[in-house]
Design a protein around this motif. Structure first.
Motif, PDB file in Angstrom:
ATOM      1  N   TYR A 130      33.631 140.145  21.802  1.00 23.58           N
ATOM      2  CA  TYR A 130      33.566 141.366  22.574  1.00 23.58           C
ATOM      3  C   TYR A 130      34.714 142.188  22.213  1.00 23.58           C
ATOM      4  CZ  TYR A 130      29.462 139.650  24.958  1.00 23.58           C
ATOM      5  OH  TYR A 130      28.480 138.799  25.358  1.00 23.58           O
ATOM      6  N   LEU A 131      34.604 143.138  21.929  1.00 27.34           N
ATOM      7  CA  LEU A 131      35.811 144.282  21.765  1.00 27.34           C
ATOM      8  C   LEU A 131      36.268 144.700  23.090  1.00 27.34           C
ATOM      9  CD1 LEU A 131      34.224 146.673  19.151  1.00 27.34           C
ATOM     10  CD2 LEU A 131      35.514 144.960  18.598  1.00 27.34           C
ATOM     11  N   GLY A 132      37.415 144.446  23.522  1.00 29.91           N
ATOM     12  CA  GLY A 132      37.850 144.359  24.772  1.00 29.91           C
ATOM     13  C   GLY A 132      37.636 143.249  25.821  1.00 29.91           C
ATOM     14  N   GLY A 133      36.925 142.054  25.425  1.00 30.65           N
ATOM     15  CA  GLY A 133      36.541 141.251  26.467  1.00 30.65           C
ATOM     16  C   GLY A 133      37.971 140.193  26.773  1.00 30.65           C
ATOM     17  N   GLU A 134      38.645 139.856  25.902  1.00 28.17           N
ATOM     18  CA  GLU A 134      39.602 138.998  26.151  1.00 28.17           C
ATOM     19  C   GLU A 134      40.694 139.830  26.793  1.00 28.17           C
ATOM     20  OE1 GLU A 134      40.884 137.155  22.567  1.00 28.17           O
ATOM     21  OE2 GLU A 134      39.351 135.656  22.769  1.00 28.17           O
ATOM     22  N   ALA A 135      40.862 141.155  26.439  1.00 30.71           N
ATOM     23  CA  ALA A 135      41.802 142.102  26.987  1.00 30.71           C
ATOM     24  C   ALA A 135      41.307 142.211  28.400  1.00 30.71           C
ATOM     25  CB  ALA A 135      41.849 143.448  26.562  1.00 30.71           C
ATOM     26  N   PHE A 136      40.254 142.269  28.854  1.00 27.81           N
ATOM     27  CA  PHE A 136      39.656 142.167  30.417  1.00 27.81           C
ATOM     28  C   PHE A 136      40.078 141.213  31.074  1.00 27.81           C
ATOM     29  CE2 PHE A 136      36.478 141.701  33.431  1.00 27.81           C
ATOM     30  CZ  PHE A 136      36.356 143.108  34.027  1.00 27.81           C
ATOM     31  N   CYS A 137      40.009 139.998  30.423  1.00 23.50           N
ATOM     32  CA  CYS A 137      40.325 138.756  31.200  1.00 23.50           C
ATOM     33  C   CYS A 137      41.672 138.395  31.504  1.00 23.50           C
ATOM     34  CB  CYS A 137      39.824 137.535  30.626  1.00 23.50           C
ATOM     35  SG  CYS A 137      38.035 137.324  30.817  1.00 23.50           S
ATOM     36  N   ARG A 138      42.559 139.151  30.384  1.00 24.81           N
ATOM     37  CA  ARG A 138      44.127 139.122  30.697  1.00 24.81           C
ATOM     38  C   ARG A 138      44.393 139.953  31.649  1.00 24.81           C
ATOM     39  NH1 ARG A 138      44.082 139.008  24.839  1.00 24.81           N
ATOM     40  NH2 ARG A 138      44.346 141.096  24.656  1.00 24.81           N
ATOM     41  N   HIS A 139      43.829 141.283  31.828  1.00 29.27           N
ATOM     42  CA  HIS A 139      44.192 142.232  33.066  1.00 29.27           C
ATOM     43  C   HIS A 139      43.851 141.446  34.387  1.00 29.27           C
ATOM     44  CE1 HIS A 139      45.247 145.621  30.985  1.00 29.27           C
ATOM     45  NE2 HIS A 139      44.357 145.621  30.141  1.00 29.27           N
ATOM     46  N   LEU A 140      42.573 140.628  34.387  1.00 28.18           N
ATOM     47  CA  LEU A 140      42.358 139.969  35.636  1.00 28.18           C
ATOM     48  C   LEU A 140      43.604 138.868  35.943  1.00 28.18           C
ATOM     49  CD1 LEU A 140      38.460 139.542  34.924  1.00 28.18           C
ATOM     50  CD2 LEU A 140      39.552 141.191  36.442  1.00 28.18           C
ATOM     51  N   LEU A 141      43.846 138.162  35.133  1.00 26.81           N
ATOM     52  CA  LEU A 141      44.849 136.916  35.075  1.00 26.81           C
ATOM     53  C   LEU A 141      46.269 137.730  35.657  1.00 26.81           C
ATOM     54  CD1 LEU A 141      45.676 134.188  34.839  1.00 26.81           C
ATOM     55  CD2 LEU A 141      46.435 134.678  32.389  1.00 26.81           C
ATOM     56  N   ALA A 142      46.469 139.005  35.166  1.00 29.29           N
ATOM     57  CA  ALA A 142      47.789 139.369  35.587  1.00 29.29           C
ATOM     58  C   ALA A 142      47.680 140.204  37.068  1.00 29.29           C
ATOM     59  CB  ALA A 142      48.025 140.553  34.439  1.00 29.29           C
ATOM     60  N   GLY A 143      46.417 140.215  37.563  1.00 35.45           N
ATOM     61  CA  GLY A 143      46.369 140.792  38.952  1.00 35.45           C
ATOM     62  C   GLY A 143      46.051 142.282  39.036  1.00 35.45           C
ATOM     63  N   GLU A 144      45.611 142.687  37.765  1.00 33.98           N
ATOM     64  CA  GLU A 144      45.137 144.212  37.625  1.00 33.98           C
ATOM     65  C   GLU A 144      43.711 144.470  38.011  1.00 33.98           C
ATOM     66  OE1 GLU A 144      46.526 145.078  33.860  1.00 33.98           O
ATOM     67  OE2 GLU A 144      48.644 144.595  34.289  1.00 33.98           O
ATOM     68  N   ALA A 145      43.325 145.591  37.932  1.00 34.91           N
ATOM     69  CA  ALA A 145      42.084 146.066  38.271  1.00 34.91           C
ATOM     70  C   ALA A 145      41.258 146.995  37.308  1.00 34.91           C
ATOM     71  CB  ALA A 145      42.028 146.753  39.746  1.00 34.91           C
ATOM     72  N   PRO A 146      41.128 146.283  36.127  1.00 35.63           N
ATOM     73  CA  PRO A 146      40.349 146.981  35.047  1.00 35.63           C
ATOM     74  C   PRO A 146      38.672 147.240  35.441  1.00 35.63           C
ATOM     75  CG  PRO A 146      40.402 144.729  34.557  1.00 35.63           C
ATOM     76  CD  PRO A 146      41.270 144.722  35.739  1.00 35.63           C
ATOM     77  N   ARG A 147      38.131 148.119  35.167  1.00 38.79           N
ATOM     78  CA  ARG A 147      36.747 148.604  35.424  1.00 38.79           C
ATOM     79  C   ARG A 147      35.892 148.696  34.173  1.00 38.79           C
ATOM     80  NH1 ARG A 147      38.937 152.843  39.536  1.00 38.79           N
ATOM     81  NH2 ARG A 147      39.109 154.151  37.637  1.00 38.79           N
ATOM     82  N   ALA A 148      34.896 147.727  33.820  1.00 29.81           N
ATOM     83  CA  ALA A 148      33.992 147.751  32.489  1.00 29.81           C
ATOM     84  C   ALA A 148      32.720 147.759  33.193  1.00 29.81           C
ATOM     85  CB  ALA A 148      34.626 146.413  31.838  1.00 29.81           C
ATOM     86  N   VAL A 149      31.933 148.223  31.982  1.00 29.21           N
ATOM     87  CA  VAL A 149      30.450 148.210  31.918  1.00 29.21           C
ATOM     88  C   VAL A 149      30.366 147.396  30.622  1.00 29.21           C
ATOM     89  CG1 VAL A 149      28.362 149.513  31.284  1.00 29.21           C
ATOM     90  CG2 VAL A 149      30.024 150.323  33.062  1.00 29.21           C
ATOM     91  N   TRP A 150      29.524 146.061  30.830  1.00 31.23           N
ATOM     92  CA  TRP A 150      29.384 145.117  29.864  1.00 31.23           C
ATOM     93  C   TRP A 150      27.819 145.096  29.522  1.00 31.23           C
ATOM     94  CZ3 TRP A 150      28.921 139.497  31.587  1.00 31.23           C
ATOM     95  CH2 TRP A 150      28.849 138.723  30.550  1.00 31.23           C
ATOM     96  N   THR A 151      27.761 145.045  28.177  1.00 33.23           N
ATOM     97  CA  THR A 151      26.500 144.591  27.506  1.00 33.23           C
ATOM     98  C   THR A 151      26.320 143.155  26.837  1.00 33.23           C
ATOM     99  OG1 THR A 151      25.885 146.864  27.210  1.00 33.23           O
ATOM    100  CG2 THR A 151      24.383 145.400  25.897  1.00 33.23           C
ATOM    101  N   PRO A 152      26.041 142.263  27.716  1.00 31.17           N
ATOM    102  CA  PRO A 152      26.145 140.917  27.242  1.00 31.17           C
ATOM    103  C   PRO A 152      25.266 140.538  25.914  1.00 31.17           C
ATOM    104  CG  PRO A 152      25.389 140.798  29.470  1.00 31.17           C
ATOM    105  CD  PRO A 152      25.298 142.055  28.998  1.00 31.17           C
ATOM    106  N   LEU A 153      25.639 139.561  25.086  1.00 34.80           N
ATOM    107  CA  LEU A 153      24.827 138.963  24.011  1.00 34.80           C
ATOM    108  C   LEU A 153      23.978 138.322  24.427  1.00 34.80           C
ATOM    109  CD1 LEU A 153      27.870 138.164  21.550  1.00 34.80           C
ATOM    110  CD2 LEU A 153      26.136 140.219  21.201  1.00 34.80           C
ATOM    111  N   PRO A 154      22.630 138.225  23.712  1.00 37.86           N
ATOM    112  CA  PRO A 154      21.438 137.406  23.993  1.00 37.86           C
ATOM    113  C   PRO A 154      22.004 135.790  24.021  1.00 37.86           C
ATOM    114  CG  PRO A 154      21.057 138.523  22.072  1.00 37.86           C
ATOM    115  CD  PRO A 154      22.473 138.968  22.420  1.00 37.86           C
ATOM    116  N   GLY A 155      21.148 135.096  24.608  1.00 38.69           N
ATOM    117  CA  GLY A 155      21.254 133.566  24.148  1.00 38.69           C
ATOM    118  C   GLY A 155      21.677 132.717  25.325  1.00 38.69           C
TER     119      GLY A 155
END
Length: 732
Positions: free
Chosen positions: A202-227
């Motif tokens: 995903y575009l921005g997916g790993e960055a979202f997790c890095r923000h979570l790991l750093a204790g930050e509060a990102p906000r996202a709307v996510w459309t998951p892939l099928p499967g």
């Protein structure tokens, strides 16, 4: 004047013009300012913070405010903020919660003491209290109504068990810290780089997790892939990809020293998330489901309240779960009806969790196979960012989608008119050679709707005028509203006694498929099926008939999916009909093998062109963006804030008349609702509905004025019935 009794806490009665206490009142009875050392009688008052501010469980809107009570000395240690208490309110004893302890009171009259502390355990956290107040303000409701949704009824035995399991320090000092490790420390098993592998597509997916790991509060709307996600061991894949990705985001949040709250539409999705969390190495999980019963639910609630789990996963009721050190809130499938609360003030989990994200500084992740217009509005406003895979990745992971419309089937001859056209039959036959085939139908039951065979007039119940249906081939027609049998039914229009199917349910579909594919196992997953809703099926060839939202996961995925009666799915008149239909279709398509593995999805029927095209392109974001643009042009929600006032005409007129924002340009109606079911003991006059529509900037003011109008209504004891819904479901 000496014969007039001294008023006791007149504010409890909602009166503002009651005179203050007499000048010759007995000593020791507290007036304004700091209370005296003794309460009524001989019971001493607490030396420190002798005033308790209490929120009472009161229904009338004009009583929606905190009240001050004296704290007797024996209750001084137990009457802490957050505990349940009982207090006298006029002639009755009412339940409530202590929300604050104070030195003085602003009340002019005499305060009365608390009757008792129900439990010394502070079940109402400060964060949940702030959230409940914000939800009440947004939805023009009362704090008491929201607290009934937020805090489950007490279960004394369970409370004793949970508190006994806590250490003495934990029981006295409140929730334990989420983790002694600071942000960036991996406190779960495994290396962190592997924890974000599901997000690498995903575009921005790993960055979202890095923000979570750093204790930050990102906000996202996510459309998951099928499967499905790759299996953790040697077994077949059975966990949806979205659940595995959510588990990895939760893992990153926990590694950052905070906790996670995940809300899903039903218990099946909750179990899938719990399974994915276990496979990701997160075992400290609490399941919070209202359907589990009072004792399990209260046990889960207390475990969450005291910080005994890193992750809380639950259905709609869990949106208010008291999770300390909250770092991430996740909502899956926000287009599902089960996420809208049916009780006043009718909040939606999507908005409640968004408010919670703001109030507690937590990250926000809104995920769904489709995309609602409300989620698209969050992106358009800049409040959240989009997480989505590039188009080439979507094409590689998605099954092949075909729309079998009447135009597509024109060359098929007579077989094109069948409910299961020849092309669909061939696809099912080929799919059964490789594994199970999913068949989605919009309706449950056998024949949920029938009509006159001659004139095609819908068959109605003679008693309540509800629609008639049939539960089995030889059964008499039965009303779906009142349940009465209509064995001697005769058409009011032409007098014919024969019936024909208008809507075909899951049971009848399974019967038809059994005849079309003799020797093939046919399983039904629906609320009306003998086996209920299935959670999982094997990899063996079988036809699995399911209603929307009841599709089981097949081990390894489905070989094909048939989406029958597509025209029914888009035949509604609601604003969200197109996005809801696409949401249901994509949820089923996500369980099918990708196109390179032979997976295909066939949409059978002449559905509306716009959602049909979005399904073929696998583009829920494009449909949501188009819908949002059209609603802005027409001043429809979520581009504006709306409130529906429904009830007796006189009551509706009175409530709307007191709203300052109500005017010719903002009020639509009132209009009669002839199809509304009659209320017990109500008059024959039909109910009406008035809709108030204002710009988004005035949404909070509209809710405040409606709440004030309802307070005047309850204080005056105006007759009739009225219900106020801000952002009602039918207008979203």
């Amino acid at each position: 004047m000496s014969d007039i009794p001294e008023p006791e806490q007149p504010a409890l009665l909602g009166l503002d013009d009651v005179p203050g206490p007499r000048k010759d009142a007995p000593k020791g009875r507290a007036r304004s300012g700091r209370p005296g050392k003794a309460a009524l009688g001989t019971t001493p008052v607490a030396d420190e913070l002798p005033v308790a501010r209490v929120v009472l469980d009161l229904q009338p809107a004009h009583l929606d405010r905190p009240y001050d009570y004296l704290v007797p000395a024996p209750m001084a240690d137990d009457a802490r903020p957050g505990v349940r208490v009982r207090a006298r309110f006029g002639p009755q004893e009412v339940a409530g919660y202590v929300v604050e302890r104070r030195e003085t009171s602003d009340h002019d009259g005499r305060l009365v003491p608390l009757k008792r502390v129900v439990s010394a355990d502070p079940v109402l956290s400060e964060a949940v209290l702030r959230l409940a107040r914000a939800v009440a303000d947004r939805y023009a409701g009362t704090l008491a109504d929201v607290l009934r949704l937020a805090v489950p009824p007490r279960h004394a035995r369970v409370e004793k068990e949970v508190l006994a399991g806590l250490g003495a320090d934990d029981a006295e000092d409140g929730p334990a810290a989420a983790s002694d490790a600071g942000p960036g420390t991996d406190t779960v098993s495994g290396a962190l780089p592997g924890a974000v592998s599901a997000w690498s597509a995903y575009l921005g997916g790993e960055a979202f997790c890095r923000h979570l790991l750093a204790g930050e509060a990102p906000r996202a709307v996510w459309t998951p892939l099928p499967g499905l996600a790759p299996p953790a061991g040697d077994g077949p894949a059975h966990v949806p990809h979205w659940a595995a990705a959510v588990a990895e985001a939760a893992r990153a949040t926990i590694a950052g020293g905070r906790r996670v709250l995940i809300v899903a539409p039903d218990a099946r999705d909750v179990e899938r998330v719990v399974t994915a969390l276990g496979e990701a190495g997160v075992d400290d999980v609490v399941r919070l489901l209202a359907d589990d019963g009072p004792a399990p639910r209260y046990r889960a609630f207390l475990r969450a309240r005291h910080g005994l789990a890193d992750v809380v996963v639950g259905t709609r009721a869990a949106m208010f779960a008291p999770v300390p050190d909250l770092g991430l809130v996740v909502l899956w499938g926000d287009g599902e009806d089960t996420l809208a609360e049916p009780h006043a003030p009718y909040p939606h989990a999507r908005d409640v969790l968004a408010l919670r994200s703001d109030l507690e500084g937590a990250a926000y992740l809104l995920a769904s196979p489709g995309r609602t217009v409300q989620a698209q509005a969050l992106l358009a406003s800049g409040w959240a960012r989009e997480i989505a895979a590039p188009r080439d990745v979507v094409r590689a992971r998605a099954p092949r989608v075909r729309a079998l419309t009447s135009v597509e089937l024109a060359a098929e001859g007579p077989g094109a008119a069948a409910r299961l056209p020849t092309a669909a039959w061939r696809a099912a036959r080929d799919g059964l050679a490789r594994g199970p085939v999913l068949v989605q139908v919009p309706r449950t039951g056998y024949l949920p709707v029938v009509a006159c065979a001659r004139c095609r007039t819908a068959a109605r119940c003679a008693a309540c005028h509800g629609p008639l249906g049939m539960t089995r081939p030889t059964a008499a027609p039965q009303c779906s509203w009142c349940g009465r049998l209509a064995g001697g039914w005769r058409c009011d229009e032409c007098g014919d006694t024969r019936l024909r199917a208008v809507r075909v349910g899951s049971d009848r579909t399974a019967e038809e498929l059994g005849r079309a594919f003799p020797g093939t196992t046919v399983r039904v997953s629906a609320s009306s099926a003998p086996g209920g809703v299935l959670d999982r099926v094997g990899a063996q060839p079988a036809l699995v008939v399911a209603t929307p939202g009841a599709e089981p996961v097949a081990d390894g995925g489905y070989a094909a999916a048939l989406l029958l009666d597509a025209a029914v799915s888009t035949a509604g008149t609601g604003l969200a009909t197109a996005t809801e239909a696409l949401h249901r279709w994509l949820a089923a398509a996500a369980l099918v093998h990708p196109a390179h593995a032979g997976g295909q999805v066939l949409l059978v029927g002449d559905a509306a062109p716009t959602p049909t095209g979005a399904l073929v392109r696998y583009d829920p974001a494009g449909l949501a963006d188009r819908e949002l643009t059209e609603r802005r042009e027409l001043d429809l929600p979520p581009a504006v804030r709306v409130a529906a006032v429904t009830g007796d005409r006189q009551a509706v007129d009175a409530v709307v008349a007191r709203v300052g924002l109500a005017g010719p340009d903002t009020v639509l109606g009132p209009v009669e609702l002839p199809d509304a079911e009659p209320r017990r003991g109500a008059t024959l006059d039909p109910q009406v509905r008035a809709v108030l529509r204002v710009p988004l900037a005035q949404g909070a003011e509209l809710a405040a004025q409606l709440r004030a109008s309802l307070a005047v209504r309850s204080a005056r004891r105006e007759g009739g019935t009225v219900r106020v819904q801000v952002d009602p479901k039918e207008m979203l």
